[in-house]
Design a protein around this motif. Structure first.
Motif, PDB file in Angstrom:
ATOM      1  N   SER A  53     -43.951 130.596  21.803  1.00  0.00           N
ATOM      2  CA  SER A  53     -42.816 130.502  22.730  1.00  0.00           C
ATOM      3  C   SER A  53     -43.224 129.724  23.989  1.00  0.00           C
ATOM      4  O   SER A  53     -42.440 128.944  24.522  1.00  0.00           O
ATOM      5  CB  SER A  53     -42.266 131.882  23.079  1.00  0.00           C
ATOM      6  OG  SER A  53     -42.984 132.473  24.136  1.00  0.00           O
ATOM      7  N   ASP A  54     -44.448 129.926  24.431  1.00  0.00           N
ATOM      8  CA  ASP A  54     -44.929 129.148  25.582  1.00  0.00           C
ATOM      9  C   ASP A  54     -45.035 127.663  25.249  1.00  0.00           C
ATOM     10  O   ASP A  54     -44.682 126.800  26.061  1.00  0.00           O
ATOM     11  CB  ASP A  54     -46.310 129.655  26.031  1.00  0.00           C
ATOM     12  CG  ASP A  54     -46.230 130.877  26.933  1.00  0.00           C
ATOM     13  OD1 ASP A  54     -45.121 131.206  27.409  1.00  0.00           O
ATOM     14  OD2 ASP A  54     -47.281 131.498  27.171  1.00  0.00           O
ATOM     15  N   ILE A  55     -45.536 127.371  24.068  1.00  0.00           N
ATOM     16  CA  ILE A  55     -45.637 125.963  23.649  1.00  0.00           C
ATOM     17  C   ILE A  55     -44.244 125.341  23.631  1.00  0.00           C
ATOM     18  O   ILE A  55     -44.022 124.245  24.161  1.00  0.00           O
ATOM     19  CB  ILE A  55     -46.285 125.860  22.236  1.00  0.00           C
ATOM     20  CG1 ILE A  55     -47.721 126.388  22.262  1.00  0.00           C
ATOM     21  CG2 ILE A  55     -46.239 124.412  21.740  1.00  0.00           C
ATOM     22  CD1 ILE A  55     -48.359 126.513  20.875  1.00  0.00           C
ATOM     23  N   MET A  56     -43.288 126.072  23.050  1.00  0.00           N
ATOM     24  CA  MET A  56     -41.911 125.560  22.960  1.00  0.00           C
ATOM     25  C   MET A  56     -41.311 125.360  24.352  1.00  0.00           C
ATOM     26  O   MET A  56     -40.590 124.388  24.595  1.00  0.00           O
ATOM     27  CB  MET A  56     -41.045 126.527  22.151  1.00  0.00           C
ATOM     28  CG  MET A  56     -41.403 126.539  20.669  1.00  0.00           C
ATOM     29  SD  MET A  56     -40.601 127.914  19.782  1.00  0.00           S
ATOM     30  CE  MET A  56     -38.894 127.380  19.850  1.00  0.00           C
ATOM     31  N   ASN A  57     -41.610 126.291  25.256  1.00  0.00           N
ATOM     32  CA  ASN A  57     -41.151 126.150  26.636  1.00  0.00           C
ATOM     33  C   ASN A  57     -41.591 124.838  27.247  1.00  0.00           C
ATOM     34  O   ASN A  57     -40.807 124.129  27.872  1.00  0.00           O
ATOM     35  CB  ASN A  57     -41.766 127.280  27.457  1.00  0.00           C
ATOM     36  CG  ASN A  57     -40.719 128.201  28.015  1.00  0.00           C
ATOM     37  OD1 ASN A  57     -40.668 128.423  29.200  1.00  0.00           O
ATOM     38  ND2 ASN A  57     -39.824 128.688  27.169  1.00  0.00           N
ATOM     39  N   ILE A  58     -42.862 124.541  27.091  1.00  0.00           N
ATOM     40  CA  ILE A  58     -43.387 123.311  27.676  1.00  0.00           C
ATOM     41  C   ILE A  58     -42.770 122.098  26.993  1.00  0.00           C
ATOM     42  O   ILE A  58     -42.375 121.132  27.656  1.00  0.00           O
ATOM     43  CB  ILE A  58     -44.937 123.283  27.589  1.00  0.00           C
ATOM     44  CG1 ILE A  58     -45.509 124.379  28.498  1.00  0.00           C
ATOM     45  CG2 ILE A  58     -45.476 121.911  28.003  1.00  0.00           C
ATOM     46  CD1 ILE A  58     -47.000 124.578  28.358  1.00  0.00           C
ATOM     47  N   VAL A  59     -42.652 122.158  25.677  1.00  0.00           N
ATOM     48  CA  VAL A  59     -42.041 121.036  24.960  1.00  0.00           C
ATOM     49  C   VAL A  59     -40.599 120.836  25.417  1.00  0.00           C
ATOM     50  O   VAL A  59     -40.152 119.695  25.617  1.00  0.00           O
ATOM     51  CB  VAL A  59     -42.133 121.255  23.431  1.00  0.00           C
ATOM     52  CG1 VAL A  59     -41.267 120.250  22.687  1.00  0.00           C
ATOM     53  CG2 VAL A  59     -43.585 121.147  22.984  1.00  0.00           C
ATOM     54  N   GLY A  60     -39.868 121.944  25.624  1.00  0.00           N
ATOM     55  CA  GLY A  60     -38.493 121.832  26.120  1.00  0.00           C
ATOM     56  C   GLY A  60     -38.443 121.116  27.465  1.00  0.00           C
ATOM     57  O   GLY A  60     -37.584 120.256  27.702  1.00  0.00           O
ATOM     58  N   ILE A  61     -39.380 121.455  28.326  1.00  0.00           N
ATOM     59  CA  ILE A  61     -39.437 120.801  29.638  1.00  0.00           C
ATOM     60  C   ILE A  61     -39.808 119.328  29.484  1.00  0.00           C
ATOM     61  O   ILE A  61     -39.207 118.456  30.098  1.00  0.00           O
ATOM     62  CB  ILE A  61     -40.454 121.530  30.552  1.00  0.00           C
ATOM     63  CG1 ILE A  61     -39.941 122.930  30.876  1.00  0.00           C
ATOM     64  CG2 ILE A  61     -40.706 120.728  31.822  1.00  0.00           C
ATOM     65  CD1 ILE A  61     -40.973 123.824  31.525  1.00  0.00           C
ATOM     66  N   LEU A  62     -40.802 119.052  28.637  1.00  0.00           N
ATOM     67  CA  LEU A  62     -41.225 117.659  28.448  1.00  0.00           C
ATOM     68  C   LEU A  62     -40.093 116.818  27.878  1.00  0.00           C
ATOM     69  O   LEU A  62     -39.908 115.660  28.258  1.00  0.00           O
ATOM     70  CB  LEU A  62     -42.445 117.594  27.526  1.00  0.00           C
ATOM     71  CG  LEU A  62     -43.737 118.198  28.080  1.00  0.00           C
ATOM     72  CD1 LEU A  62     -44.844 118.127  27.029  1.00  0.00           C
ATOM     73  CD2 LEU A  62     -44.170 117.491  29.362  1.00  0.00           C
ATOM     74  N   LYS A  63     -39.326 117.403  26.976  1.00  0.00           N
ATOM     75  CA  LYS A  63     -38.203 116.669  26.390  1.00  0.00           C
ATOM     76  C   LYS A  63     -37.117 116.372  27.428  1.00  0.00           C
ATOM     77  O   LYS A  63     -36.450 115.357  27.363  1.00  0.00           O
ATOM     78  CB  LYS A  63     -37.579 117.493  25.262  1.00  0.00           C
ATOM     79  CG  LYS A  63     -38.186 117.248  23.900  1.00  0.00           C
ATOM     80  CD  LYS A  63     -37.450 118.038  22.843  1.00  0.00           C
ATOM     81  CE  LYS A  63     -36.111 117.447  22.479  1.00  0.00           C
ATOM     82  NZ  LYS A  63     -36.185 116.396  21.449  1.00  0.00           N
ATOM     83  N   SER A  64     -36.923 117.326  28.348  1.00  0.00           N
ATOM     84  CA  SER A  64     -35.811 117.137  29.284  1.00  0.00           C
ATOM     85  C   SER A  64     -36.197 116.289  30.482  1.00  0.00           C
ATOM     86  O   SER A  64     -35.395 115.550  31.002  1.00  0.00           O
ATOM     87  CB  SER A  64     -35.264 118.484  29.746  1.00  0.00           C
ATOM     88  OG  SER A  64     -36.267 119.245  30.362  1.00  0.00           O
ATOM     89  N   SER A  65     -37.452 116.384  30.910  1.00  0.00           N
ATOM     90  CA  SER A  65     -37.778 115.650  32.137  1.00  0.00           C
ATOM     91  C   SER A  65     -39.008 114.774  32.014  1.00  0.00           C
ATOM     92  O   SER A  65     -39.476 114.224  32.985  1.00  0.00           O
ATOM     93  CB  SER A  65     -37.938 116.638  33.293  1.00  0.00           C
ATOM     94  OG  SER A  65     -38.842 117.632  32.940  1.00  0.00           O
ATOM     95  N   GLY A  66     -39.517 114.640  30.818  1.00  0.00           N
ATOM     96  CA  GLY A  66     -40.691 113.781  30.636  1.00  0.00           C
ATOM     97  C   GLY A  66     -41.876 114.325  31.411  1.00  0.00           C
ATOM     98  O   GLY A  66     -41.958 115.527  31.668  1.00  0.00           O
ATOM     99  N   LYS A  67     -42.780 113.491  31.783  1.00  0.00           N
ATOM    100  CA  LYS A  67     -43.900 113.908  32.634  1.00  0.00           C
ATOM    101  C   LYS A  67     -43.300 114.436  33.938  1.00  0.00           C
ATOM    102  O   LYS A  67     -42.617 113.719  34.656  1.00  0.00           O
ATOM    103  CB  LYS A  67     -44.806 112.692  32.890  1.00  0.00           C
ATOM    104  CG  LYS A  67     -45.946 112.920  33.885  1.00  0.00           C
ATOM    105  CD  LYS A  67     -47.080 113.746  33.305  1.00  0.00           C
ATOM    106  CE  LYS A  67     -48.067 114.114  34.422  1.00  0.00           C
ATOM    107  NZ  LYS A  67     -48.977 115.192  34.029  1.00  0.00           N
ATOM    108  N   THR A  68     -43.505 115.736  34.196  1.00  0.00           N
ATOM    109  CA  THR A  68     -42.879 116.337  35.358  1.00  0.00           C
ATOM    110  C   THR A  68     -43.502 115.807  36.630  1.00  0.00           C
ATOM    111  O   THR A  68     -44.716 115.714  36.764  1.00  0.00           O
ATOM    112  CB  THR A  68     -43.062 117.857  35.345  1.00  0.00           C
ATOM    113  OG1 THR A  68     -44.430 118.123  35.125  1.00  0.00           O
ATOM    114  CG2 THR A  68     -42.232 118.503  34.265  1.00  0.00           C
ATOM    115  N   GLN A  69     -42.622 115.498  37.582  1.00  0.00           N
ATOM    116  CA  GLN A  69     -43.113 115.007  38.863  1.00  0.00           C
ATOM    117  C   GLN A  69     -43.513 116.198  39.729  1.00  0.00           C
ATOM    118  O   GLN A  69     -44.550 116.223  40.376  1.00  0.00           O
ATOM    119  CB  GLN A  69     -42.007 114.202  39.530  1.00  0.00           C
ATOM    120  CG  GLN A  69     -42.545 113.263  40.585  1.00  0.00           C
ATOM    121  CD  GLN A  69     -41.423 112.526  41.287  1.00  0.00           C
ATOM    122  OE1 GLN A  69     -40.277 112.546  40.845  1.00  0.00           O
ATOM    123  NE2 GLN A  69     -41.745 111.893  42.390  1.00  0.00           N
TER     124      GLN A  69
END
Lengths: 432, 432
Positions: B313-329
């Protein structure tokens, strides 16, 4: 720079929400970056329990959902309209939306999420199910690794309070309902609660999240608790059960299940079951999945404070995202609702479940044989048949079945209802 | 394009994690976008329960944390080193990190989160507390609107299993421990579990999240369950209590509390308390806050499947963020750990709590008066004094106090221990 909220509705939950935002001390520091910009109410003259600048208040709800200053619209009006239209207008104005409106989401979720996905905004709804209990976000964000087998919840505080009181006081439904209304635990018109409609809204939402498909609200099978009697609660107790109004979603294979059971009804559950000890106005949601096993979320399912806690957590969630990635280019797939297909719902006749039925009978010596024969003719296998008491000259017999197809059980009951020896069949309940 | 995982460790949890990722059918569709790129193990020759391409396996763990192809490093080695160093190296190579390592986070969380914040990466740790129970993310994301008053958990499955067995079988600690070791519920060296060290790691993590301050692990007061006897469990039962190993964090005013109680110890809890019915290897965490009230999270606190569910679930969380905002600023402030100050921990002598104490006494007629006088001299007010049984010629007296300052209670006990009438004081336990 603060993130600006437009609040639609200033009833108990709206007031609770404003109170949290206006008093951030001791809460997560992100709250200090959130400001209530405008509040839409029906009447400006009504005295309010909280201090908001008068210029923030308006009766023009449309002006709020299109206000270019506002980042997040918080819909706490309840009901279907104008809530639905305002949510859609807020979305098309590019606002993120937070709502506690289970009725609108359960019915118009497809329309609302299609619009939100097209506009690139979030519609969060933690407060719609389980009041203050975090359950929507955990389902979306923490349990997706699992093949969800079932979601079973006590998701209506009013009915759980009534059933708990009936159990502890041995009182009948009407009596306890009247008392619950006096205490403010039940509405003047209790229909949505006691007939299971509120619970049906909620399980439709949970099922859609857990099983990854859209759900038509009208496909949720729904029975309320009006027919539950103190007599049955007492017999259930003797047999090792308590009676709870359960909202149940069961899939045939996890996410994107081919078929889904979706039902709300009073249910006998074994006293050892984790949901058996959830009493009073509390809610609990039990999720079973592979490889997780069972997890349960428990807490206050209603009330201004708990519901406001959930509303504000959604606001904070969106603010956290806005702070980290600005105007989102794509939506986080775990936080939105991307599925397009509709789940196929198993008709209730096809359900396989255990049953409890109570019969009032003449002719005691012969009747058990008759019952057994009728059930046997319809492939209904019995776990127990107990002659449990008398009502005047009539004997009360309680039957608990093994798992049977509901359609078969109903056919057997129809035949049994015509037997000379059977006076009435006062109760038919499902057993978990 | 798939998001690439580097897995450090392929023990039971690592294998469970790989199994979920390799078998996405029926799980959230986001899983199909996640690929295991490399797996770091100690030995390439060891037979594994799962099929991974041989070229993915390596014994060179450092090569994984710096591999430019990898998006997320999943640390499932456990223990302090090399886990800590590898996590830090992964962070400085710009990788997001998912870990189940409560020991490393409880001790080096400040160092790890400082590095992660500087590098702009997430370090998620849902699996570190409560196994498969979603509790870390709900604390971060769903409860921040509240002033948290307390977090009380049964967070160690081994000790809960042992105490449950002692309660149901009336058996003593050593006997049940030996059996638990045979069944695989306790390790060959059970120290971390039975002495409360594992629970202390976990409450340090929960407290830091709930109360918004860093916590020094060595400041967690910690007592294990070795001294709990079947005799005390039996007496507790008669008084209406069960004995559980609780991990407790209590603040003085929510987020950024001035002072924090932080303690792990066996505790008498009333049978009606929500945590009283959490038995066997299950875990539960009860969070109380304003305006929420109490919520409880319940489920399997350990095991390959549940823990892997949390990791994925943590991995998916990060992937969800990466998909929505790319490399987070910038990092989402709800998902990272931004606080800098250290919580002030209340010394255990300053604790105000109720106590249970058992005395073996000679001179029964006089002793209750002596006890009462000694306690009174130290401002210890008694709720009950019961002469509950005999051991040979010695009488057993059980005392339950009202809330008292622990320091005062200990002073009174010291005085009582010197009384001629008192043979020994076999048990001193706190009462919730």
């Amino acid at each position: 720079m603060a993130f600006k909220i437009g609040l639609l509705g200033l009833g108990t939950v709206g007031t609770g929400t404003a109170e949290i935002i206006l008093n951030p001390a001791g809460r997560h520091s992100l709250l200090k970056e959130i400001a209530i910009h405008r509040v839409g109410v029906r009447s400006l003259d009504k005295p309010r329990g909280i201090q908001l600048p008068p210029q923030a208040m308006t009766t023009d709800l449309e002006a709020i959902v299109t206000d270019p200053e506002i980042d997040i619209v918080v819909e706490l009006l309840g009901g279907l309209e104008p809530a639905r239209s305002l949510i859609l207008k807020a979305i098309s104005a590019g606002k993120h939306v937070v709502t506690a409106n289970k009725a609108a989401i359960a019915r118009y979720g497809d329309e609302i999420y299609s619009a939100a996905n097209a506009a690139g905004v979030y519609v969060l709804l933690e407060a719609a199910v389980g009041g203050g209990i975090p359950v929507i976000k955990p389902l979306k964000q923490s349990l997706g690794a699992n093949r969800i087998a079932s979601i079973i919840g006590i998701v209506n505080g009013t009915t759980n309070y009534i059933l708990t009181q009936m159990t502890t006081a041995g009182a009948d439904f009407d009596e306890v309902l009247a008392e619950a209304q006096k205490l403010g635990y039940a509405e003047a018109d209790p229909t949505a609660d006691v007939d299971g409609l509120d619970a049906a809204d909620k399980i439709a939402i949970l099922a859609s999240l857990g099983f990854g498909g859209r759900v038509k609200r009208e496909n949720v099978y729904c029975e309320g608790i009006r027919q539950v009697s103190a007599v049955d609660i007492n017999y259930a107790d003797k047999l090792g059960f308590v009676i709870k109004l359960l909202a149940i979603a069961k899939g045939s294979g996890g996410y994107e299940s081919d078929t889904l059971q979706l039902r709300v009804h009073p249910t006998l559950i074994p006293k050892t079951h984790p949901l058996a000890s959830i009493n009073g106005v509390f809610n609990a949601i039990l999720v079973e999945g592979d490889p997780l096993g069972q997890v349960m979320f428990f807490g206050p399912g209603a009330g201004a404070g708990p519901t406001a806690s959930a509303v504000v957590s959604d606001i904070m969630n969106i603010v956290g995202i806005l702070k980290s990635s600005g105007k989102t280019q794509f939506l986080d797939p775990l936080l939105t609702c991307t599925h397009q297909h509709y789940c196929t719902i198993t008709p209730i006749e096809e359900l396989e479940t255990r049953f409890y039925a109570r019969f009032l009978c003449r002719d005691i010596p012969g009747v058990i044989g008759h019952l057994g024969t009728c059930f046997g003719n319809h492939q209904v296998s019995l776990e127990s048949v107990v002659q449990i008491g008398f009502q005047g000259e009539l004997a009360e017999i309680v039957v608990v079945t093994h798992d049977v197809r509901e359609g078969n059980f109903r056919q057997a009951l129809q035949e049994i209802g015509c037997l000379e020896a059977i006076k009435t069949i006062p109760s038919i309940l499902r057993v978990l």
